[in-house]
Scaffold this motif. Structure first.
Motif, short mmCIF file in Angstrom:
data_model
loop_
_atom_site.label_atom_id
_atom_site.label_comp_id
_atom_site.label_asym_id
_atom_site.label_seq_id
_atom_site.Cartn_x
_atom_site.Cartn_y
_atom_site.Cartn_z
N UNK A 111 0.76 -1.08 -0.06
CA UNK A 111 0.00 -0.05 -0.13
C UNK A 111 0.72 1.18 -0.07
N UNK A 112 1.96 1.02 0.67
CA UNK A 112 3.04 2.28 0.67
C UNK A 112 4.00 2.55 -0.26
N UNK A 113 4.29 1.41 -1.00
CA UNK A 113 5.21 1.45 -2.15
C UNK A 113 5.07 0.42 -3.31
N UNK A 114 5.39 0.82 -4.47
CA UNK A 114 5.27 -0.19 -5.70
C UNK A 114 6.32 -1.12 -5.55
N UNK A 115 6.44 -2.26 -6.38
CA UNK A 115 7.29 -3.11 -6.53
C UNK A 115 7.44 -3.61 -7.80
N UNK A 116 8.40 -3.28 -8.53
CA UNK A 116 8.49 -3.72 -10.10
C UNK A 116 10.19 -4.25 -10.25
N UNK A 117 10.15 -5.71 -10.35
CA UNK A 117 11.41 -6.20 -10.75
C UNK A 117 11.43 -6.76 -12.11
N UNK A 118 12.20 -5.88 -13.03
CA UNK A 118 11.92 -6.37 -14.52
C UNK A 118 11.91 -8.00 -14.95
#
Ligand SMILES: Cc1ncc(COP(=O)(O)O)c(C=O)c1O
Length: 428
Positions: free
Chosen positions: A295-302
């Motif tokens: 909810x506080x941060x996004x996470x994208x790991x290509x």
């Protein structure tokens, strides 16, 4: 390139050092050039066959046809990331979470165990608002800045970080009293937490490899982690079970090493064997931990959780199930452990055989005190007999036996015969 194998190896070694620099280490004083693998067998450039008793990453065997086919089919169709909808990643996540149980509700994918450690630490620090971490004194959890800081086995030049405290790992004495050993570690943890709090770091997490591989391989007695797990919770931190080594049927009784101990970690990291060599790793967490983090941060790991890696990982679980590899790890592991105990009775230079499933260790003890050098001689002697394994532990005096899970009873006999010969040849 020279036709003489020794000159060719020396040339490659010099080229490797020139191009890749000196941080990469290699096995054996005269390193092997492996060009092909199949099942539990590796083949060098001359076509010589070796029995692989060391590599856990190709858990279902080198170049398993089902995994190769799954990778090829998916690579020929699509390889993309987690920003589109895809069914296979959901099916895989469901299977993984079902196998983990213990209240773990979400899973996130990374490309390496180090990234999984890193992410687990971020989640734990976010949840607790604290930064302090406690690990065992020769732990290894990876190579990112945060993971290296909790990996004292990398040496004083790297770790531990200022917000990291260590406790003495469990003793590999197979007859140790689990209650007492657990209470000893719990008390050390409480003292470490006290120091972290006094210095203003607070306590975010305790992280441990469920089989304590780099601490010298400590599988038994199962359950010794229970008092420690309770102490972590009482101290307000999270318990991170690092299953990078112990996970995926390795320990024979269950898919996961922490299950043997009957504990409920808040976070679980995994990797290495997950894709049989494809770069896929993960963090599983209690759902509420990731709900608040996400909810506080996004996470994208290509590349984390890409279509091809998921296809490989799903094929790995299919093979583990269809070929009965959990039961095989249990049965062959017991056979191997019995044989190691028998070797220990006949050879003065080995002691304390131990293991869970197909993860076994035995101490090499030199009469003159240089056990690491003797362990190296054992490893070299085995290589001459075309059997590959390595030494581990804080003193590098523990033989580490951790073959692909398809290791058979006959493979186990071959390993034990070779080890018996080598130990006899080194007896003084
Ligand atoms: C227990 C443990 N955790 C984490 C890692 C890091 O994994 P990776 O090398 O995939 O980054 C390793 C690798 O050896 C490991 O053994």
């Amino acid at each position: 390139v020279s036709a003489d194998p020794a000159i060719r190896a020396a040339e490659m070694l010099a080229r490797r050092r020139r191009l890749l620099g000196p941080a990469y280490r290699h096995f054996y004083a005269e390193p092997l050039e492996i060009v092909r693998g199949e099942g539990v067998h590796l083949y060098d450039a001359d076509g010589t066959e070796y029995l692989d008793a060391y590599n856990n990453v190709p858990c279902v065997g080198h170049a398993h046809p089902r995994v190769v086919a799954a990778i090829a089919a998916q690579a020929g169709r699509l390889n993309t990331h987690t920003r589109y909808l895809a069914e296979p990643i959901l099916d895989y996540a469901e299977r993984l979470l079902d196998s983990l149980g213990a209240g773990l509700g979400h899973v996130m994918f990374t490309c390496s165990g180090s990234e999984a450690t890193d992410l687990a630490l971020r989640i734990a620090r976010f949840h607790t608002g604290a930064t302090g971490v406690v690990v065992t004194s020769n732990a290894y959890h990876g190579v990112t800045t945060a993971a290296a800081a909790v990996s004292p086995s990398l040496g004083a030049a790297v770790a531990p970080g200022p917000e990291v405290r260590t406790i003495v790992p469990p003793s590999p004495g197979a007859t140790a009293d689990p209650e007492r050993e657990g209470a000893r570690m719990a008390a050390e943890l409480e003292a470490a937490v006290g120091e972290l709090e006094a210095e203003g770091h607070g306590f975010a997490a305790f992280i441990a490899d469920s089989i304590f591989s780099s601490d010298g391989i400590v599988p038994d007695p199962a359950g010794f982690l229970r008092p420690l797990s309770a102490a972590v919770a009482d101290s307000g931190g999270l318990f991170i079970a690092d299953e990078v080594q112990a996970g995926f049927a390795r320990t024979g009784e269950s898919m996961w090493g922490f299950h043997r101990h009957g504990i409920q970690p808040d976070l679980v990291t995994m990797g290495k064997p997950m894709g049989n060599g494809m770069p896929i790793a993960a963090v599983a967490a209690r759902a509420e931990l990731l709900d608040e983090f996400g909810a506080a941060t996004r996470y994208f790991n290509t590349f984390g959780g890409n279509s091809v890696c998921i296809a490989a990982a799903a094929a790995v679980i299919d093979v583990i199930e269809d070929e009965g590899l959990l039961a095989n790890a249990d049965a062959v592991g017991r056979l191997l452990l019995d044989s190691l105990v028998e070797l220990e009775q006949r050879h003065e230079i080995v002691r304390r055989a131990r293991g869970a499933g197909l993860f076994l260790g035995i101490d090499v003890v030199a009469p003159d005190g240089d056990s690491a050098a003797l362990a190296d001689q054992v490893v070299d002697g085995l290589r001459e007999r075309r059997v590959l394994l390595a030494a581990t532990g804080p003193a590098k005096d523990v033989l580490k036996i951790r073959p692909p899970l398809v290791f058979s009873g006959a493979d186990s006999e071959r390993l034990v015969e070779a080890l018996d010969e080598v130990l006899a040849s080194l007896a003084t």
